[in-house]
Design a protein around this motif. Sequence first.
Motif, PDB file in Angstrom:
ATOM      1  N   MET A   1       0.841  -1.195   0.000  1.00 20.76           N
ATOM      2  CA  MET A   1       0.000   0.000   0.000  1.00 20.76           C
ATOM      3  C   MET A   1       0.877   1.246   0.000  1.00 20.76           C
ATOM      4  O   MET A   1       1.902   1.294   0.669  1.00 20.76           O
ATOM      5  N   THR A   2       0.478   2.255  -0.769  1.00 22.13           N
ATOM      6  CA  THR A   2       1.205   3.515  -0.809  1.00 22.13           C
ATOM      7  C   THR A   2       1.096   4.218   0.537  1.00 22.13           C
ATOM      8  O   THR A   2       0.012   4.375   1.085  1.00 22.13           O
ATOM      9  N   THR A   3       2.232   4.642   1.093  1.00 20.69           N
ATOM     10  CA  THR A   3       2.248   5.294   2.401  1.00 20.69           C
ATOM     11  C   THR A   3       2.950   6.640   2.289  1.00 20.69           C
ATOM     12  O   THR A   3       4.088   6.703   1.822  1.00 20.69           O
ATOM     13  N   PRO A   4       2.299   7.722   2.683  1.00 24.60           N
ATOM     14  CA  PRO A   4       2.968   9.026   2.646  1.00 24.60           C
ATOM     15  C   PRO A   4       4.055   9.097   3.705  1.00 24.60           C
ATOM     16  O   PRO A   4       3.925   8.516   4.785  1.00 24.60           O
ATOM     17  N   VAL A   5       5.138   9.790   3.402  1.00 20.83           N
ATOM     18  CA  VAL A   5       6.257   9.886   4.336  1.00 20.83           C
ATOM     19  C   VAL A   5       6.159  11.159   5.165  1.00 20.83           C
ATOM     20  O   VAL A   5       6.238  11.133   6.387  1.00 20.83           O
ATOM     21  N   LEU A   6       5.983  12.296   4.512  1.00 21.57           N
ATOM     22  CA  LEU A   6       5.978  13.577   5.224  1.00 21.57           C
ATOM     23  C   LEU A   6       4.791  14.445   4.807  1.00 21.57           C
ATOM     24  O   LEU A   6       4.517  14.596   3.610  1.00 21.57           O
ATOM     25  N   ASN A   7       4.081  14.986   5.778  1.00 22.24           N
ATOM     26  CA  ASN A   7       3.238  16.173   5.618  1.00 22.24           C
ATOM     27  C   ASN A   7       2.001  16.037   4.737  1.00 22.24           C
ATOM     28  O   ASN A   7       1.291  17.018   4.541  1.00 22.24           O
ATOM     29  N   THR A   8       1.713  14.865   4.198  1.00 19.29           N
ATOM     30  CA  THR A   8       0.522  14.730   3.366  1.00 19.29           C
ATOM     31  C   THR A   8      -0.310  13.530   3.809  1.00 19.29           C
ATOM     32  O   THR A   8       0.210  12.550   4.345  1.00 19.29           O
ATOM     33  N   VAL A   9      -1.615  13.636   3.573  1.00 16.91           N
ATOM     34  CA  VAL A   9      -2.557  12.546   3.822  1.00 16.91           C
ATOM     35  C   VAL A   9      -3.046  12.053   2.467  1.00 16.91           C
ATOM     36  O   VAL A   9      -3.433  12.857   1.609  1.00 16.91           O
ATOM     37  N   LEU A  10      -3.028  10.747   2.253  1.00 14.24           N
ATOM     38  CA  LEU A  10      -3.506  10.192   0.989  1.00 14.24           C
ATOM     39  C   LEU A  10      -5.007   9.949   1.074  1.00 14.24           C
ATOM     40  O   LEU A  10      -5.504   9.369   2.043  1.00 14.24           O
ATOM     41  N   VAL A  11      -5.719  10.401   0.047  1.00 14.57           N
ATOM     42  CA  VAL A  11      -7.163  10.189  -0.025  1.00 14.57           C
ATOM     43  C   VAL A  11      -7.503   9.582  -1.379  1.00 14.57           C
ATOM     44  O   VAL A  11      -6.735   9.675  -2.333  1.00 14.57           O
ATOM     45  N   ARG A  12      -8.672   8.971  -1.443  1.00 12.26           N
ATOM     46  CA  ARG A  12      -9.156   8.408  -2.711  1.00 12.26           C
ATOM     47  C   ARG A  12     -10.420   9.144  -3.121  1.00 12.26           C
ATOM     48  O   ARG A  12     -11.347   9.307  -2.331  1.00 12.26           O
ATOM     49  N   CYS A  13     -10.436   9.603  -4.372  1.00 11.53           N
ATOM     50  CA  CYS A  13     -11.606  10.294  -4.907  1.00 11.53           C
ATOM     51  C   CYS A  13     -11.641  10.068  -6.413  1.00 11.53           C
ATOM     52  O   CYS A  13     -10.704  10.441  -7.123  1.00 11.53           O
ATOM     53  N   VAL A  46      -9.935   8.992   3.658  1.00 10.65           N
ATOM     54  CA  VAL A  46      -8.511   8.822   3.944  1.00 10.65           C
ATOM     55  C   VAL A  46      -8.085   7.383   3.655  1.00 10.65           C
ATOM     56  O   VAL A  46      -8.740   6.426   4.073  1.00 10.65           O
ATOM     57  N   VAL A  47      -6.969   7.265   2.938  1.00 12.15           N
ATOM     58  CA  VAL A  47      -6.377   5.959   2.655  1.00 12.15           C
ATOM     59  C   VAL A  47      -5.189   5.696   3.574  1.00 12.15           C
ATOM     60  O   VAL A  47      -5.016   4.594   4.094  1.00 12.15           O
ATOM     61  N   ALA A  48      -4.358   6.721   3.794  1.00 11.67           N
ATOM     62  CA  ALA A  48      -3.175   6.562   4.642  1.00 11.67           C
ATOM     63  C   ALA A  48      -2.758   7.916   5.186  1.00 11.67           C
ATOM     64  O   ALA A  48      -3.005   8.955   4.568  1.00 11.67           O
ATOM     65  N   VAL A  49      -2.127   7.900   6.356  1.00 13.26           N
ATOM     66  CA  VAL A  49      -1.658   9.128   7.003  1.00 13.26           C
ATOM     67  C   VAL A  49      -0.131   9.136   7.016  1.00 13.26           C
ATOM     68  O   VAL A  49       0.506   8.083   6.916  1.00 13.26           O
ATOM     69  N   PRO A  50       0.486  10.315   7.140  1.00 15.56           N
ATOM     70  CA  PRO A  50       1.951  10.377   7.100  1.00 15.56           C
ATOM     71  C   PRO A  50       2.588   9.773   8.346  1.00 15.56           C
ATOM     72  O   PRO A  50       1.977   9.705   9.411  1.00 15.56           O
ATOM     73  N   ARG A  51       3.828   9.352   8.194  1.00 14.67           N
ATOM     74  CA  ARG A  51       4.563   8.799   9.327  1.00 14.67           C
ATOM     75  C   ARG A  51       4.962   9.891  10.315  1.00 14.67           C
ATOM     76  O   ARG A  51       5.028   9.667  11.517  1.00 14.67           O
ATOM     77  N   LYS A  52       5.235  11.078   9.795  1.00 19.30           N
ATOM     78  CA  LYS A  52       5.604  12.192  10.663  1.00 19.30           C
ATOM     79  C   LYS A  52       5.398  13.497   9.915  1.00 19.30           C
ATOM     80  O   LYS A  52       5.149  13.513   8.706  1.00 19.30           O
ATOM     81  N   ILE A  68      -6.188  11.889  12.685  1.00 19.41           N
ATOM     82  CA  ILE A  68      -6.789  11.334  11.472  1.00 19.41           C
ATOM     83  C   ILE A  68      -6.325   9.893  11.309  1.00 19.41           C
ATOM     84  O   ILE A  68      -5.170   9.567  11.599  1.00 19.41           O
ATOM     85  N   LYS A  69      -7.217   9.035  10.823  1.00 24.24           N
ATOM     86  CA  LYS A  69      -6.832   7.665  10.525  1.00 24.24           C
ATOM     87  C   LYS A  69      -7.533   7.208   9.249  1.00 24.24           C
ATOM     88  O   LYS A  69      -8.499   7.841   8.789  1.00 24.24           O
ATOM     89  N   ALA A  70      -7.037   6.121   8.668  1.00 17.95           N
ATOM     90  CA  ALA A  70      -7.629   5.581   7.450  1.00 17.95           C
ATOM     91  C   ALA A  70      -9.105   5.269   7.684  1.00 17.95           C
ATOM     92  O   ALA A  70      -9.487   4.749   8.728  1.00 17.95           O
ATOM     93  N   GLY A  71      -9.926   5.622   6.695  1.00 19.91           N
ATOM     94  CA  GLY A  71     -11.363   5.412   6.805  1.00 19.91           C
ATOM     95  C   GLY A  71     -12.132   6.664   7.161  1.00 19.91           C
ATOM     96  O   GLY A  71     -13.346   6.738   6.928  1.00 19.91           O
ATOM     97  N   ASP A  72     -11.453   7.665   7.744  1.00 20.62           N
ATOM     98  CA  ASP A  72     -12.111   8.943   8.033  1.00 20.62           C
ATOM     99  C   ASP A  72     -12.442   9.664   6.727  1.00 20.62           C
ATOM    100  O   ASP A  72     -11.748   9.503   5.715  1.00 20.62           O
ATOM    101  N   THR A  73     -13.479  10.478   6.767  1.00 20.14           N
ATOM    102  CA  THR A  73     -13.717  11.453   5.702  1.00 20.14           C
ATOM    103  C   THR A  73     -13.143  12.777   6.179  1.00 20.14           C
ATOM    104  O   THR A  73     -13.423  13.205   7.301  1.00 20.14           O
ATOM    105  N   ILE A  74     -12.328  13.402   5.351  1.00 19.79           N
ATOM    106  CA  ILE A  74     -11.740  14.683   5.733  1.00 19.79           C
ATOM    107  C   ILE A  74     -12.193  15.770   4.764  1.00 19.79           C
ATOM    108  O   ILE A  74     -12.516  15.510   3.602  1.00 19.79           O
ATOM    109  N   TYR A  75     -12.234  16.999   5.267  1.00 24.51           N
ATOM    110  CA  TYR A  75     -12.558  18.181   4.467  1.00 24.51           C
ATOM    111  C   TYR A  75     -11.330  19.076   4.426  1.00 24.51           C
ATOM    112  O   TYR A  75     -10.644  19.245   5.440  1.00 24.51           O
ATOM    113  N   PHE A  76     -11.092  19.676   3.263  1.00 21.46           N
ATOM    114  CA  PHE A  76      -9.834  20.387   3.056  1.00 21.46           C
ATOM    115  C   PHE A  76     -10.028  21.529   2.065  1.00 21.46           C
ATOM    116  O   PHE A  76     -11.115  21.721   1.507  1.00 21.46           O
ATOM    117  N   HIS A  77      -8.956  22.270   1.838  1.00 18.14           N
ATOM    118  CA  HIS A  77      -8.957  23.398   0.909  1.00 18.14           C
ATOM    119  C   HIS A  77      -9.357  22.929  -0.489  1.00 18.14           C
ATOM    120  O   HIS A  77      -9.040  21.815  -0.901  1.00 18.14           O
TER     121      HIS A  77
END
Length: 226
Positions: A1-13, A46-52, A68-77
Amino acid sequence: MTTPVLNTVLVRCSHTYQDELTVGDTKLLLDTTFRPEWHRKISAEVVAVPRKLNTRHTAYRGLKLGEIKAGDTIYFHYFGLTKENRLDTEDQDLYAIPYHEIFCKVREGVISALNGWALVEPVEVKSGSAWIGTDSEKISTQEGILRFIGHPKTDQPALNVQAGDRVVFSKNADFINTIEDKDYFIMQQEDLLATQPQKANEIESDYAGPRHYYETSPFYLSPDHD
């Protein structure tokens, strides 16, 4: 699974624009090429959250992980679901959303404001015989009912406010987003300026939300039109 390393949250849309409008039993397709930012979706799963987080970057200073954790719905800019943020992977529906641009999450139907953000419900007040709306062109002081407030950033003090308070906030903080089918002013907590007692002539439930551009057309008929 793709995992973000820094500062970003992966989402599916899979569909990044709100391009349909239902009026009664009729479904209309909207032209999203005119002011596309008005139609771009601002939520995703949300698909994955950053490690740090790299908190040395100014935009991420004071933020913390864990909300935030995988499965949440998030709202953003509204710039979140753009081609610049889409990942070039086999899964073309993945987007990397900057962590500091996420202002709330929904988990099991419960809305929670995130790091340093506040969601304020617009209000209408009755002044004499005229109705005054909440847009900045008609009133100079921005006011509303605080509905959700997140934890303060780690480098900022907690504010002496709570959900349900009537608040005054900075005039340049008055942009509205629709969260779970309801409109809120979205702002940083430092934009909250003061609290006020509730006003007897204040109307909350009758706020109809911002008008869309197609409703200003002389050819637009409201659903209640006879």
